[in-house]
Design a protein around this motif. Structure first.
Motif, mmCIF file in Angstrom:
data_model
loop_
_atom_site.group_PDB
_atom_site.id
_atom_site.type_symbol
_atom_site.label_atom_id
_atom_site.label_comp_id
_atom_site.label_asym_id
_atom_site.label_seq_id
_atom_site.Cartn_x
_atom_site.Cartn_y
_atom_site.Cartn_z
ATOM 1 N N SER A 1 0.828 -1.271 0.168
ATOM 2 C CA SER A 1 0.014 -0.001 0.068
ATOM 3 C C SER A 1 0.852 1.289 -0.080
ATOM 4 O O SER A 1 0.759 2.258 -0.914
ATOM 5 C CB SER A 1 -0.996 -0.055 1.312
ATOM 6 N N TRP A 8 1.574 4.105 -3.039
ATOM 7 C CA TRP A 8 1.304 5.400 -2.729
ATOM 8 C C TRP A 8 2.577 6.316 -2.914
ATOM 9 O O TRP A 8 2.354 7.346 -3.642
ATOM 10 C CB TRP A 8 1.107 5.429 -1.103
ATOM 11 N N HIS A 36 -2.597 5.159 -6.778
ATOM 12 C CA HIS A 36 -3.438 5.484 -5.614
ATOM 13 C C HIS A 36 -4.799 4.794 -5.322
ATOM 14 O O HIS A 36 -5.004 4.640 -4.022
ATOM 15 C CB HIS A 36 -3.765 7.162 -5.451
ATOM 16 N N THR A 62 -3.730 1.836 -3.437
ATOM 17 C CA THR A 62 -3.247 2.086 -2.059
ATOM 18 C C THR A 62 -4.418 2.231 -1.212
ATOM 19 O O THR A 62 -4.420 1.506 -0.292
ATOM 20 C CB THR A 62 -2.533 3.531 -2.223
ATOM 21 N N SER A 70 -8.223 9.287 1.537
ATOM 22 C CA SER A 70 -8.810 9.138 0.071
ATOM 23 C C SER A 70 -9.233 10.502 -0.566
ATOM 24 O O SER A 70 -8.939 10.897 -1.445
ATOM 25 C CB SER A 70 -10.240 8.208 0.311
ATOM 26 N N LEU A 124 -6.008 12.358 -1.336
ATOM 27 C CA LEU A 124 -5.579 11.839 -2.893
ATOM 28 C C LEU A 124 -6.340 12.525 -3.894
ATOM 29 O O LEU A 124 -6.094 12.982 -4.817
ATOM 30 C CB LEU A 124 -5.627 10.440 -2.781
ATOM 31 N N ASN A 157 1.130 15.017 0.803
ATOM 32 C CA ASN A 157 1.555 13.607 0.847
ATOM 33 C C ASN A 157 2.040 13.484 2.383
ATOM 34 O O ASN A 157 2.105 12.592 3.000
ATOM 35 C CB ASN A 157 2.517 13.167 0.038
ATOM 36 N N SER A 209 0.487 11.010 5.260
ATOM 37 C CA SER A 209 1.213 10.045 6.021
ATOM 38 C C SER A 209 0.929 10.298 7.687
ATOM 39 O O SER A 209 0.862 9.495 8.357
ATOM 40 C CB SER A 209 2.660 10.096 5.785
#
Length: 287
Positions: free
Chosen positions: A170, A174, A215, A218, A243, A246, A269, A273
């Motif tokens: 995953s 990403w 993604h 991911t 989600s 993204l 990003n 995380s």
């Protein structure tokens, strides 16, 4: 100290935030799933040291190996090595010290971490050469960064299992997805220099579609992780927010407009995380 400051700027030390939260996620989730306990502070400390050593070595090595191309690219010509702010031997010394730190940290964790260390080092070194021969370089980078959560899992459990591998895949996809987006800005330069990337090989439009596909997988991987572990509703909330991040990231860029690429790459990003780790932690705390 001035040289060290330049080196830390060169390797974008602050971007360790991309992978470090996922390393923590692998550590605490693996410890809960396998051992039913929290990781120790000793384990967390050496995971941080290992991550800093690994990323510092990899980024400095990438800058050293790509110094000729960086000098030719107007976007990167002012990086420390091509600009003459650092000598090659100084960067090489920093790389050696960083790898020593990584090896020492692995020895403080467990023997499986030590045995798997050559695999991690192989991908950390390989990535910097892949743009010379394959457009799959983004996937190699994904593997290198995806080893962070898997490394965290191994550090606290002393084993590799398919749940840890699912987390690894995953995070790897990403990473590959956002690296494809980032590479769009150099598509023309890469084609002129015979370098490989998904944007230079397939074109920016197709590259952005592939990044979206990565993604999507991911998020599917995170959903799969929710299904096979003991995670609950807070983790689902984290997946939903991730989600949305993204989706927003991909709306910031288009084949005809890359002006907001840095926001899509760096800000979104870094936030993602932290969000996924934070809601994983919250889920485990609230049970």
């Amino acid at each position: 100290m001035n040289k060290l400051k330049i080196i830390l700027e060169m390797i974008k030390f602050e971007h360790t935030i991309f992978a470090l939260p996922f390393a923590f996620m692998g550590a605490i989730l693996g410890s809960f799933v396998v051992n039913g306990t929290w990781p120790t502070l000793w384990q967390i400390f050496w995971i941080i040291v290992a991550m800093v050593g690994a990323r510092s070595a990899a980024m400095a090595l990438n800058r050293l190996i790509d110094r000729r191309f960086d000098a030719e690219n107007p976007r990167t010509a002012m990086r420390a090595i091509p600009a003459g702010l650092l000598k090659e031997k100084e960067v090489l010394l920093f790389i050696i010290v960083s790898f020593i730190v990584l090896f020492f940290a692995a020895f403080q964790l467990n023997m499986l971490a030590v045995k798997l260390l050559p695999v991690a080092v192989f991908f950390l070194v390989l990535y910097s050469y892949t743009k010379r021969f394959t457009w799959a370089c983004h996937l190699i980078l994904g593997i290198a960064i995806g080893l962070a959560p898997l490394g965290g899992w191994v550090a606290t459990t002393g084993q590799v299992d398919w749940m840890g591998v699912l987390l690894f895949v995953s995070v790897a996809l990403w990473t590959a997805g956002f690296d494809v987006i980032y590479a769009c800005q150099d598509a023309e330069f890469d084609r002129e220099r015979g370098l490989y990337s998904i944007p230079s090989y397939f074109g920016i439009a197709k590259a952005l579609k592939l990044a979206r596909l990565f993604h999507i997988v991911t998020i599917a991987g995170f959903i799969g992780l929710f299904i096979v572990t003991s995670l609950h509703v807070w983790f689902v909330v984290g997946i939903i927010i991730a989600s949305m991040i993204l989706v927003y990231e991909h709306r910031l860029v288009s084949p005809n407009d890359l002006s907001k690429l840095n926001t899509a790459f760096f800000t979104m990003n870094g936030v993602l995380s932290v969000v996924v780790f934070s809601f994983t932690l919250l889920d485990l705390v609230m049970r």
